[in-house]
Design a protein around this motif. Structure first.
Motif, PDB file in Angstrom:
ATOM      1  N   ARG A  46       0.857  -1.190   0.000  1.00  0.00           N
ATOM      2  CA  ARG A  46       0.000   0.000   0.000  1.00  0.00           C
ATOM      3  C   ARG A  46       0.892   1.238   0.000  1.00  0.00           C
ATOM      4  N   LEU A  47       1.356   1.617  -1.178  1.00  0.00           N
ATOM      5  CA  LEU A  47       2.297   2.718  -1.341  1.00  0.00           C
ATOM      6  C   LEU A  47       1.676   4.034  -0.872  1.00  0.00           C
ATOM      7  N   ARG A  48       2.338   4.698   0.060  1.00  0.00           N
ATOM      8  CA  ARG A  48       1.858   5.978   0.568  1.00  0.00           C
ATOM      9  C   ARG A  48       2.579   7.113  -0.149  1.00  0.00           C
ATOM     10  N   LYS A  49       1.813   8.117  -0.526  1.00  0.00           N
ATOM     11  CA  LYS A  49       2.364   9.300  -1.166  1.00  0.00           C
ATOM     12  C   LYS A  49       1.924  10.505  -0.358  1.00  0.00           C
ATOM     13  N   TYR A  50       2.809  11.486  -0.259  1.00  0.00           N
ATOM     14  CA  TYR A  50       2.573  12.635   0.597  1.00  0.00           C
ATOM     15  C   TYR A  50       2.671  13.939  -0.180  1.00  0.00           C
ATOM     16  N   SER A  51       1.855  14.895   0.231  1.00  0.00           N
ATOM     17  CA  SER A  51       1.988  16.242  -0.299  1.00  0.00           C
ATOM     18  C   SER A  51       3.088  16.930   0.511  1.00  0.00           C
ATOM     19  N   GLY A  52       3.386  18.159   0.170  1.00  0.00           N
ATOM     20  CA  GLY A  52       4.399  18.901   0.908  1.00  0.00           C
ATOM     21  C   GLY A  52       5.243  19.721  -0.034  1.00  0.00           C
ATOM     22  N   ARG A  53       6.197  20.426   0.542  1.00  0.00           N
ATOM     23  CA  ARG A  53       7.100  21.266  -0.245  1.00  0.00           C
ATOM     24  C   ARG A  53       8.488  21.195   0.357  1.00  0.00           C
ATOM     25  N   ILE A  54       9.479  21.198  -0.523  1.00  0.00           N
ATOM     26  CA  ILE A  54      10.872  21.286  -0.115  1.00  0.00           C
ATOM     27  C   ILE A  54      11.423  22.568  -0.722  1.00  0.00           C
ATOM     28  N   SER A  55      11.839  23.499   0.131  1.00  0.00           N
ATOM     29  CA  SER A  55      12.525  24.705  -0.320  1.00  0.00           C
ATOM     30  C   SER A  55      13.996  24.509   0.009  1.00  0.00           C
ATOM     31  N   PHE A  56      14.879  24.928  -0.887  1.00  0.00           N
ATOM     32  CA  PHE A  56      16.302  24.657  -0.676  1.00  0.00           C
ATOM     33  C   PHE A  56      17.176  25.705  -1.337  1.00  0.00           C
ATOM     34  N   VAL A  57      18.397  25.812  -0.837  1.00  0.00           N
ATOM     35  CA  VAL A  57      19.444  26.610  -1.460  1.00  0.00           C
ATOM     36  C   VAL A  57      20.344  25.610  -2.167  1.00  0.00           C
ATOM     37  N   GLY A 111      14.126  22.462  -9.413  1.00  0.00           N
ATOM     38  CA  GLY A 111      13.035  23.149  -8.733  1.00  0.00           C
ATOM     39  C   GLY A 111      12.659  24.444  -9.422  1.00  0.00           C
ATOM     40  N   MET A 112      11.772  25.177  -8.771  1.00  0.00           N
ATOM     41  CA  MET A 112      11.322  26.470  -9.277  1.00  0.00           C
ATOM     42  C   MET A 112      11.875  27.572  -8.385  1.00  0.00           C
ATOM     43  N   PRO A 113      12.306  28.707  -8.988  1.00  0.00           N
ATOM     44  CA  PRO A 113      12.782  29.814  -8.156  1.00  0.00           C
ATOM     45  C   PRO A 113      11.669  30.283  -7.221  1.00  0.00           C
ATOM     46  N   CYS A 114      12.020  30.561  -5.988  1.00  0.00           N
ATOM     47  CA  CYS A 114      11.020  30.971  -4.995  1.00  0.00           C
ATOM     48  C   CYS A 114      10.468  32.367  -5.248  1.00  0.00           C
ATOM     49  N   ASN A 115      11.087  33.136  -6.128  1.00  0.00           N
ATOM     50  CA  ASN A 115      10.559  34.461  -6.405  1.00  0.00           C
ATOM     51  C   ASN A 115       9.569  34.472  -7.567  1.00  0.00           C
ATOM     52  N   GLU A 116       9.312  33.323  -8.200  1.00  0.00           N
ATOM     53  CA  GLU A 116       8.324  33.256  -9.267  1.00  0.00           C
ATOM     54  C   GLU A 116       6.931  33.111  -8.676  1.00  0.00           C
ATOM     55  N   SER A 117       5.919  33.365  -9.477  1.00  0.00           N
ATOM     56  CA  SER A 117       4.550  33.375  -8.956  1.00  0.00           C
ATOM     57  C   SER A 117       4.199  32.028  -8.328  1.00  0.00           C
ATOM     58  N   GLY A 118       3.574  32.101  -7.159  1.00  0.00           N
ATOM     59  CA  GLY A 118       3.181  30.894  -6.443  1.00  0.00           C
ATOM     60  C   GLY A 118       4.261  30.355  -5.524  1.00  0.00           C
ATOM     61  N   TYR A 119       5.467  30.861  -5.630  1.00  0.00           N
ATOM     62  CA  TYR A 119       6.569  30.400  -4.782  1.00  0.00           C
ATOM     63  C   TYR A 119       7.168  31.592  -4.052  1.00  0.00           C
ATOM     64  N   GLY A 120       6.710  31.822  -2.837  1.00  0.00           N
ATOM     65  CA  GLY A 120       7.301  32.876  -2.024  1.00  0.00           C
ATOM     66  C   GLY A 120       8.544  32.346  -1.340  1.00  0.00           C
ATOM     67  N   LYS A 121       9.455  33.240  -0.981  1.00  0.00           N
ATOM     68  CA  LYS A 121      10.635  32.811  -0.220  1.00  0.00           C
ATOM     69  C   LYS A 121      10.167  32.234   1.101  1.00  0.00           C
ATOM     70  N   TRP A 134      16.690  30.835  -3.057  1.00  0.00           N
ATOM     71  CA  TRP A 134      15.926  29.644  -2.712  1.00  0.00           C
ATOM     72  C   TRP A 134      15.169  29.129  -3.915  1.00  0.00           C
ATOM     73  N   ARG A 135      15.021  27.804  -3.965  1.00  0.00           N
ATOM     74  CA  ARG A 135      14.218  27.142  -4.991  1.00  0.00           C
ATOM     75  C   ARG A 135      13.264  26.188  -4.270  1.00  0.00           C
ATOM     76  N   ALA A 136      12.229  25.716  -4.955  1.00  0.00           N
ATOM     77  CA  ALA A 136      11.236  24.869  -4.280  1.00  0.00           C
ATOM     78  C   ALA A 136      10.765  23.745  -5.202  1.00  0.00           C
ATOM     79  N   ILE A 137      10.424  22.618  -4.573  1.00  0.00           N
ATOM     80  CA  ILE A 137       9.852  21.464  -5.259  1.00  0.00           C
ATOM     81  C   ILE A 137       8.618  21.046  -4.474  1.00  0.00           C
ATOM     82  N   ASP A 138       7.494  20.937  -5.157  1.00  0.00           N
ATOM     83  CA  ASP A 138       6.263  20.482  -4.517  1.00  0.00           C
ATOM     84  C   ASP A 138       6.072  18.996  -4.742  1.00  0.00           C
TER      85      ASP A 138
END
Length: 195
Positions: free
Chosen positions: A2-13, A22-32, A62-66
């Motif tokens: 029963r494979l579990r999958k999780y939501s969440g976000r990883i922000s990183f330098v 990832g996506m730059p944190c200054n682009e729309s939808g990704y705040g620092k 910072w960059r982010a991966i959802d």
């Protein structure tokens, strides 16, 4: 099974050479990430012992991966155990942490990944994202199949936090199932070992 999958976000330098992930944190939808919001418990803990590196994280890119995520591993050495080479490119003193993200995948893909853990070749799978980071903010989320349940955060097999609805949730943990910031302090310790 029963494979579990999780939501969440990883922000990183990202470390040099990994700036395209990832996506730059200054682009729309990704705040620092907001690194100033600390609870009273965190402040009390920080008043004792080593305070960590003196780094201004606000000035970094910072960059982010959802999610969804199946699993996230963070290493500073290649081996997770004597027969699991989880982060094959990790170096103890490079000033980076190796981030291994298992993305949304099928049960069969995950089983195939597990058979490759002993030699580190699992990182070549399209379901795995492997990169080096200087700082990380993990914002854990809920399970995709059961949004009322969270996940478990552990370090070396020791449970640090349990999300609501997880196994033994009522026992609590050392910390809350909430955003967690990790920063590298290069050269804090010196390690001597025989050749």
């Amino acid at each position: 099974m029963r494979l579990r999958k999780y939501s969440g976000r990883i922000s990183f330098v990202p470390a040099p050479g990994f700036e395209s992930y990832g996506m730059p944190c200054n682009e729309s939808g990704y705040g620092k990430p907001d690194l100033s919001n600390q609870s009273l418990e965190e402040v009390k803990v920080q008043q004792h012992g080593y305070q960590g590196p003196n780094v201004s994280l606000d000035d970094l890119e910072w960059r982010a991966i959802d999610g969804p995520f199946v699993g996230i591993w963070l290493h500073n050495v290649p081996w997770g155990s004597e027969d699991v080479k989880a982060a094959p490119n990790a170096e103890f003193s490079d000033g980076c942490l190796d981030l291994v993200i298992i993305r949304d995948c099928t049960n069969l893909s995950l089983l195939a990944l597990m058979t490759k853990l002993n030699d580190g070749s699992h990182v070549k799978s399209p379901s795995v994202l492997y990169l080096k980071v200087k700082a990380l903010l993990l914002e854990p989320g809920q399970r995709l199949d059961e949004p009322t349940k969270g996940g478990i955060i552990d370090s070396d097999g020791e449970v640090l936090a349990r999300g609501e609805g997880t196994y033994k949730y009522e026992l609590g943990g050392l910390m809350t199932y909430a955003p967690m910031q990790i920063t590298v302090d290069q050269g804090l310790a010196t390690l001597f070992s025989p050749r």
